[in-house]
Design a protein around this motif. Sequence first.
Motif, PDB file in Angstrom:
ATOM      1  N   UNK A  84       0.850  -1.188   0.000  1.00 46.61           N
ATOM      2  CA  UNK A  84       0.000   0.000   0.000  1.00 46.61           C
ATOM      3  C   UNK A  84       0.888   1.242   0.000  1.00 46.61           C
ATOM      4  N   UNK A  85       0.363   2.332  -0.544  1.00 48.20           N
ATOM      5  CA  UNK A  85       1.112   3.596  -0.683  1.00 48.20           C
ATOM      6  C   UNK A  85       0.168   4.744  -0.349  1.00 48.20           C
ATOM      7  N   UNK A  86       0.614   5.617   0.533  1.00 46.11           N
ATOM      8  CA  UNK A  86      -0.228   6.723   0.979  1.00 46.11           C
ATOM      9  C   UNK A  86       0.592   8.020   1.048  1.00 46.11           C
ATOM     10  N   UNK A  87      -0.038   9.095   0.636  1.00 49.71           N
ATOM     11  CA  UNK A  87       0.533  10.431   0.742  1.00 49.71           C
ATOM     12  C   UNK A  87      -0.489  11.298   1.483  1.00 49.71           C
ATOM     13  N   UNK A  88      -0.102  11.751   2.716  1.00 49.97           N
ATOM     14  CA  UNK A  88      -1.059  12.461   3.569  1.00 49.97           C
ATOM     15  C   UNK A  88      -0.544  13.856   3.908  1.00 49.97           C
ATOM     16  N   UNK A  89      -1.478  14.793   3.958  1.00 52.38           N
ATOM     17  CA  UNK A  89      -1.155  16.176   4.328  1.00 52.38           C
ATOM     18  C   UNK A  89      -2.145  16.642   5.376  1.00 52.38           C
ATOM     19  N   UNK A  90      -1.656  17.488   6.290  1.00 47.19           N
ATOM     20  CA  UNK A  90      -2.549  18.056   7.298  1.00 47.19           C
ATOM     21  C   UNK A  90      -2.134  19.499   7.580  1.00 47.19           C
ATOM     22  N   UNK A  91      -3.111  20.292   7.959  1.00 44.69           N
ATOM     23  CA  UNK A  91      -2.836  21.704   8.250  1.00 44.69           C
ATOM     24  C   UNK A  91      -3.795  22.169   9.331  1.00 44.69           C
ATOM     25  N   UNK A  92      -3.234  22.748  10.360  1.00 45.30           N
ATOM     26  CA  UNK A  92      -4.065  23.279  11.443  1.00 45.30           C
ATOM     27  C   UNK A  92      -4.589  24.651  11.030  1.00 45.30           C
ATOM     28  N   UNK A  93      -5.888  24.757  10.921  1.00 49.26           N
ATOM     29  CA  UNK A  93      -6.502  26.021  10.515  1.00 49.26           C
ATOM     30  C   UNK A  93      -6.566  27.005  11.683  1.00 49.26           C
ATOM     31  N   UNK A  94      -6.871  26.491  12.862  1.00 50.39           N
ATOM     32  CA  UNK A  94      -6.968  27.374  14.037  1.00 50.39           C
ATOM     33  C   UNK A  94      -6.678  26.563  15.284  1.00 50.39           C
ATOM     34  N   UNK A  95      -5.863  27.111  16.136  1.00 52.76           N
ATOM     35  CA  UNK A  95      -5.504  26.398  17.374  1.00 52.76           C
ATOM     36  C   UNK A  95      -5.699  27.286  18.606  1.00 52.76           C
ATOM     37  N   UNK A  96      -6.638  28.223  18.486  1.00 55.27           N
ATOM     38  CA  UNK A  96      -6.900  29.107  19.618  1.00 55.27           C
ATOM     39  C   UNK A  96      -5.926  30.267  19.716  1.00 55.27           C
TER      40      UNK A  96
END
Length: 427
Positions: A84-96
């Motif tokens: 299996x092959x995965x490419x993941x991205x994440x971004x915090x929009x707001x953290x207080x």
Amino acid sequence: MTLSLSGIVAYADETPSQWSYSDCVEYARANNISLRQSQLSEETAAISLEKARGQWQPSLDFGTNQGYSNAPWAKGNSNAYTSSYNLNASWTLWDGGRRESDIRRSQTDVERSRYASDNVMRNIRTELLSTYINILYCKETIAVNSELAEVSRAQADRARQMMESGKISLVDYQQLETQAEQDSYNVVSTTAQLNSARLQLKKLLELGIDTDIDVRPCDFTEAEVTASLPPIDESYQLALSTDALLRYNELSTEMADEDIKAARSSGYPQLSLGAGVGTGYYSNSTGGWGTQMKQGFNENIGLSVSVPIFDRKTTKTAVAQAKVNKLSSQLDTEARRIEVAQTLESWYIDMESSRMRYTAGLQSLKSAKLSDELANEKFKVGYVEPTELLQSHSAVVEAQRELLQAKYMSVLARKMVEFLRTGDITL
């Protein structure tokens, strides 16, 4: 900021035969270990700022899984290969608002670390000044004591001749001989003090045992010694504006404000965006590797919200601790203001006292020298008792000592006030 040792070695190889005060300062700026350690803290603060800014950037990672399985009692093909092959991205929009607080805190910390280094250098400069002036005082004292020793030795030799001719007693001669030996001892004693002061200067500069050091002579005029100081209120305001430790404490208070905001952010919801693509292959499925990779290709995107409900008082205690730290920084700031005022006032008092002592000492020395010269001339022709000669000589010695102490104490106090006002010293 990058520190290099090459400039340090080059400077160390070109040490002057006689060091000016500025030579000492520049050498310490390049070589002092405490200062260089503080400068490393500046680099650490800059790295922390870069890390805080990086929290605004999204994260991206790639993952793959390669597996092989065996089912001995399965019907058909009992072996299978999977991938299996995965490419993941994440971004915090707001953290207080935590990221903004962390960046502002780190920016303040960078500036604060510079003031910490400035404060280390200020302490080094004042210690160098005190030691440098002490060396100048010892050298001039040696010159004065040597001159007095020559005079007393000549008097003792003259007394011996008078004793041999029967003009004075053995007791009178021994008194003058003792005075001559005492004056010679004073030269030796002051020389030892000079060597000790030079050793202290070497320690401040962190020079090796194989390095000899001597300071460049400085001439201080009577006008420089006796000139009045500017108004103390003006000097106090200037001292507050140039004091590195005071500014360091003020910036610590600003950092504590950001710590409070960051601690409170833990109680706010957090919103983050995630997305990814993936595919895989299974050897026992129909279709070749390329077909499965194409047909198994998938995309996903999601929005996640995290709402803190109960965190076992973590946020509450973090805010309370940040407020305590802020109060502590404010108290440090106020204490430093008081310390600056007390230090400045102390140097003003020392300066005024030394100035008055120096002015009075000039007259005392003039009178003592006249009396001593008169007594010495009378002694040469036998018109004065040795006791009177000893008294006049002692008066000159005491007047010289008092004048030199007042002179260099006045110079030191004046230069310290100058440094508190401007952050610089000229010598």
